[in-house]
Scaffold this motif. Structure first.
Motif, short mmCIF file in Angstrom:
data_model
loop_
_atom_site.label_atom_id
_atom_site.label_comp_id
_atom_site.label_asym_id
_atom_site.label_seq_id
_atom_site.Cartn_x
_atom_site.Cartn_y
_atom_site.Cartn_z
N HIS A 1 24.11 42.51 79.42
CA HIS A 1 23.40 41.31 78.95
C HIS A 1 21.88 41.40 79.13
O HIS A 1 21.19 40.37 79.18
N ARG A 2 21.35 42.60 79.21
CA ARG A 2 19.90 42.78 79.23
C ARG A 2 19.38 42.80 77.80
O ARG A 2 19.97 43.44 76.93
N SER A 3 18.28 42.09 77.57
CA SER A 3 17.72 42.02 76.22
C SER A 3 16.98 43.30 75.85
O SER A 3 16.30 43.90 76.70
N PHE A 4 17.10 43.67 74.57
CA PHE A 4 16.43 44.85 74.03
C PHE A 4 15.81 44.51 72.68
O PHE A 4 16.37 43.72 71.91
N ASN A 5 14.69 45.14 72.40
CA ASN A 5 14.07 45.04 71.09
C ASN A 5 14.70 46.09 70.18
O ASN A 5 14.85 47.24 70.56
N VAL A 6 15.11 45.67 68.99
CA VAL A 6 15.76 46.57 68.03
C VAL A 6 14.94 46.56 66.74
O VAL A 6 14.52 45.49 66.27
N ASN A 7 14.72 47.73 66.17
CA ASN A 7 14.02 47.80 64.89
C ASN A 7 14.77 46.98 63.85
O ASN A 7 15.98 47.16 63.66
N ALA A 8 14.06 46.11 63.15
CA ALA A 8 14.71 45.20 62.21
C ALA A 8 15.34 45.93 61.03
O ALA A 8 16.38 45.51 60.51
N ASP A 9 14.72 47.04 60.59
CA ASP A 9 15.32 47.82 59.50
C ASP A 9 16.66 48.40 59.93
O ASP A 9 17.64 48.39 59.17
N ASN A 10 16.72 48.90 61.16
CA ASN A 10 17.98 49.45 61.67
C ASN A 10 19.05 48.37 61.80
O ASN A 10 20.22 48.59 61.47
N ALA A 11 18.63 47.20 62.29
CA ALA A 11 19.58 46.08 62.42
C ALA A 11 20.12 45.67 61.06
O ALA A 11 21.32 45.42 60.89
N ALA A 12 19.24 45.62 60.06
CA ALA A 12 19.66 45.24 58.71
C ALA A 12 20.66 46.23 58.14
O ALA A 12 21.68 45.83 57.54
N ALA A 13 20.41 47.52 58.33
CA ALA A 13 21.31 48.55 57.81
C ALA A 13 22.68 48.47 58.48
O ALA A 13 23.72 48.56 57.81
N ALA A 14 22.69 48.30 59.80
CA ALA A 14 23.95 48.23 60.53
C ALA A 14 24.77 47.02 60.12
O ALA A 14 25.99 47.09 59.93
N LEU A 15 24.10 45.88 59.96
CA LEU A 15 24.81 44.66 59.59
C LEU A 15 25.31 44.71 58.16
O LEU A 15 26.44 44.28 57.86
N ALA A 16 24.50 45.24 57.24
CA ALA A 16 24.91 45.34 55.84
C ALA A 16 26.19 46.15 55.71
O ALA A 16 27.08 45.82 54.92
N ALA A 17 26.29 47.22 56.50
CA ALA A 17 27.49 48.06 56.46
C ALA A 17 28.69 47.34 57.06
O ALA A 17 29.79 47.38 56.50
N GLU A 18 28.48 46.64 58.15
CA GLU A 18 29.59 45.99 58.86
C GLU A 18 30.24 44.89 58.03
O GLU A 18 31.46 44.70 58.08
N ILE A 19 29.44 44.14 57.27
CA ILE A 19 30.01 43.00 56.54
C ILE A 19 30.15 43.27 55.04
O ILE A 19 30.28 42.36 54.24
N ASP A 20 30.14 44.56 54.69
CA ASP A 20 30.46 44.99 53.31
C ASP A 20 29.52 44.39 52.26
O ASP A 20 29.97 43.86 51.24
N CYS A 21 28.24 44.50 52.51
CA CYS A 21 27.27 44.02 51.52
C CYS A 21 27.24 44.95 50.30
O CYS A 21 27.38 46.17 50.44
N VAL A 22 27.02 44.37 49.13
CA VAL A 22 26.91 45.18 47.91
C VAL A 22 25.52 45.81 47.80
O VAL A 22 25.32 46.75 47.04
N GLY A 23 24.57 45.28 48.57
CA GLY A 23 23.23 45.83 48.54
C GLY A 23 22.44 45.44 49.77
O GLY A 23 22.66 44.39 50.37
N LEU A 24 21.55 46.33 50.17
CA LEU A 24 20.59 46.08 51.24
C LEU A 24 19.21 46.12 50.61
O LEU A 24 18.86 47.09 49.93
#
Length: 259
Positions: free
Chosen positions: A154-177
């Motif tokens: 439960h320690r907070s971390f800064n994550v690159n927003a581009d990386n977060a977007a790519a990971a989430l788009a793949a996880e929820i089956d987006c047709v486009g990023l």
């Protein structure tokens, strides 16, 4: 299931409310598309750190984030910017749900290391739990996602927003990023590449045609493509018609990347 489009917003088009007024209109023009928004906030983070007397250090293009910085970074991203985006979109008729990578463990991370180098509280995503995003979509809300995440302790971390977007788009089956930027796409020989395969992009990186910040964006794009996101768009905001064009598979101003 309606098709989903994940938008990572950035650039001058979204520095003021007028940009979000247009974005709200664009979202309403495509009611059959489920829209997810991920944001960063590098410039505001740098200013906030400077205001608190904290030095900003970049290593390999990555912001080294110490524990004392993390409190400031999290407040800027998950409170100030996230709340502002949600308020402006809601004001313009788009119901939103605010969240971060910490919400219901949307992103579980570990410390990022590269070639033995460490970057402090910068996270590498190792697990994505998209249920909270899908639930918001099912309720008719646009998820507004800050990339701030936590590890298993439960320690907070800064994550690159581009990386977060790519990971989430793949996880929820987006047709486009969609990466919305200040540049009109991938430039080669003074012209925008309208379509570009992953191999074509890798070749241009090797030749030095694609360089600087665009290389990091390509790395995120490759990750999305490798995880079955059909297309990645790198575009400048073109007003209310932008999402409608992208939903139709068109990219009148920008680059479409495919596997």
């Amino acid at each position: 299931m309606n098709p989903r489009l994940l938008i990572k917003i950035g650039g001058r088009a979204f520095e003021k409310e007028a940009g979000f007024r247009e974005l709200a209109q664009a979202i309403k023009v495509v009611p059959d598309i489920e829209t997810i928004i991920v944001h960063g906030g590098g410039a505001e983070i740098s200013k906030a750190l400077k205001d608190h007397g904290r030095e900003t250090l970049f290593l390999d293009g990555i912001r080294v984030t110490q524990a004392a910085d993390m409190v400031i970074v999290e407040k800027v991203l998950s409170e100030t910017i996230n709340a502002r985006i949600a308020a402006w979109l809601t004001k313009n008729g788009v119901p939103c749900q605010r969240m971060s990578g910490k919400t219901e463990q949307l992103f579980v991370v570990e410390p990022l290391t590269r070639d033995g180098r460490q970057y402090g509280f910068v996270g590498n995503i190792k697990q994505v739990n998209g249920e909270v995003v899908l639930r918001a979509l099912n309720q008719g809300h646009v998820p507004i996602v800050s990339p701030i995440s936590a590890d298993e302790n439960h320690r907070s971390f800064n994550v690159n927003a581009d990386n977060a977007a790519a990971a989430l788009a793949a996880e929820i089956d987006c047709v486009g990023l969609v990466f919305i930027t200040d540049v009109p796409g991938v430039i080669d020989g003074g012209s925008v590449c309208r379509t570009l395969s992953e191999q074509g992009a890798r070749d241009r990186i090797a030749r030095g045609t694609i360089k600087g910040g665009m290389v990091a964006k390509m790395t995120s794009a490759f990750e999305a493509l490798a995880n079955q996101v059909p297309a990645v768009y790198i575009v400048q905001w073109q007003g209310i018609s932008t999402l409608q064009d992208l939903a139709a598979g068109k990219c009148p101003s920008g680059t479409i990347l495919y596997k």
